[in-house]
Design an enzyme around this catalytic site. Structure first.
Site, mmCIF file in Angstrom:
data_model
loop_
_atom_site.group_PDB
_atom_site.id
_atom_site.type_symbol
_atom_site.label_atom_id
_atom_site.label_comp_id
_atom_site.label_asym_id
_atom_site.label_seq_id
_atom_site.Cartn_x
_atom_site.Cartn_y
_atom_site.Cartn_z
ATOM 1 N N ARG A 131 0.854 -1.192 0.000
ATOM 2 C CA ARG A 131 0.000 0.000 0.000
ATOM 3 C C ARG A 131 0.886 1.237 0.000
ATOM 4 N NH1 ARG A 131 -4.677 -1.486 4.443
ATOM 5 N NH2 ARG A 131 -5.646 -3.112 3.194
ATOM 6 N N LYS A 142 -4.301 6.757 1.952
ATOM 7 C CA LYS A 142 -3.975 5.688 1.013
ATOM 8 C C LYS A 142 -4.220 6.192 -0.406
ATOM 9 C CE LYS A 142 -5.079 0.996 -0.370
ATOM 10 N NZ LYS A 142 -6.076 -0.058 -0.352
ATOM 11 N N LYS A 143 -3.250 5.986 -1.284
ATOM 12 C CA LYS A 143 -3.372 6.406 -2.680
ATOM 13 C C LYS A 143 -4.072 5.309 -3.477
ATOM 14 C CE LYS A 143 0.411 8.249 -4.399
ATOM 15 N NZ LYS A 143 1.858 8.452 -4.656
ATOM 16 N N ARG A 144 -5.201 5.678 -4.104
ATOM 17 C CA ARG A 144 -6.009 4.727 -4.862
ATOM 18 C C ARG A 144 -6.293 5.285 -6.249
ATOM 19 N NH1 ARG A 144 -10.697 3.545 -4.073
ATOM 20 N NH2 ARG A 144 -10.661 1.289 -4.138
ATOM 21 N N ARG A 165 -15.709 -7.797 0.009
ATOM 22 C CA ARG A 165 -16.135 -7.930 1.411
ATOM 23 C C ARG A 165 -17.618 -8.253 1.545
ATOM 24 N NH1 ARG A 165 -13.260 -3.040 2.104
ATOM 25 N NH2 ARG A 165 -11.154 -3.414 2.812
ATOM 26 N N GLY A 199 -11.610 -0.426 -8.603
ATOM 27 C CA GLY A 199 -10.438 0.390 -8.317
ATOM 28 C C GLY A 199 -9.701 -0.181 -7.133
ATOM 29 N N GLU A 241 -6.120 -1.867 -12.227
ATOM 30 C CA GLU A 241 -7.156 -2.283 -11.281
ATOM 31 C C GLU A 241 -8.445 -2.723 -11.975
ATOM 32 O OE1 GLU A 241 -7.363 -2.903 -8.088
ATOM 33 O OE2 GLU A 241 -5.320 -2.364 -7.563
ATOM 34 N N GLU A 300 -7.949 -6.177 -13.421
ATOM 35 C CA GLU A 300 -7.951 -7.192 -12.365
ATOM 36 C C GLU A 300 -9.352 -7.421 -11.786
ATOM 37 O OE1 GLU A 300 -5.226 -5.868 -9.331
ATOM 38 O OE2 GLU A 300 -3.474 -6.042 -10.643
ATOM 39 N N ARG A 320 -12.300 6.644 5.721
ATOM 40 C CA ARG A 320 -11.398 5.508 5.444
ATOM 41 C C ARG A 320 -9.970 5.944 5.144
ATOM 42 N NH1 ARG A 320 -13.821 0.603 2.897
ATOM 43 N NH2 ARG A 320 -11.785 -0.098 3.585
#
Length: 172
Positions: A10, A18-20, A41, A50, A66, A69, A89
């Site tokens: 991460r 957090k970089k997303r 989840r 993403g 992303e 995937e 978050r």
């Protein structure tokens, strides 16, 4: 700064977020239908594909990786919709438009975790996202505002902060 996750490293920005990166994957350039994927989840809930950026990875490259995937699609990367901040978050997500040109029959997350994907009209996507993913629902509002604010020319948004409490207050 980095933290190890089971399958990736991460990365965090200077503020500890957090970089997303993510994409609004549209079926065509008309941008009427968007592809959502089932949450890992909560498999009964839909989300925008993403995830986390890898060290030294550009946001646009991470977004394309992303969606391949998670959603099993490839396409033409378009404009940056905005950088969205989820204060609850501690995420900052770069959100792009992607026009889908290839849909893979089997893809990484379908094989590994049974992830599903489905096309939604924009209004329906907003409805399924607004309660459990209000920040993701706001991606579409920003996309719309970008068009109307500049006579059809998208306006690149800066950082949007949406906390769960403030975004839920507007939902009836």
């Amino acid at each position: 700064m980095m933290k190890l996750k089971s399958n990736q490293t991460r990365t965090y920005d200077g503020d500890g977020y957090k970089k997303r990166a993510a994409c609004l994957c549209f079926r065509s350039e008309s941008e009427e239908e968007v592809l959502l994927v089932s949450s890992s989840r909560h498999p009964d809930r839909w989300i925008v594909p993403g995830g986390g950026m890898e060290p030294e990875e550009e946001p646009s490259v991470a977004a394309v990786r992303e969606v391949c995937e998670e959603a099993g699609v490839k396409g033409t990367l378009g404009r940056l919709v905005g950088i969205f901040e989820n204060q609850e978050r501690k995420h900052r997500t770069y959100v792009y438009v992607l026009i889908v040109t290839e849909v893979l029959e089997d893809w990484e997350d379908s094989v590994n975790i049974g992830r599903k994907r489905e096309w939604f009209k924009i209004e329906d996507a907003i409805k399924v996202l607004q309660y459990h993913k209000p920040v993701q629902a706001s991606y579409f509002e920003t996309l719309r505002q970008g068009y109307s604010a500049n006579n059809g020319t998208p306006v690149v948004a800066t950082t949007y902060s949406v906390s769960a409490q403030s975004s839920m207050s507007g939902i009836r």
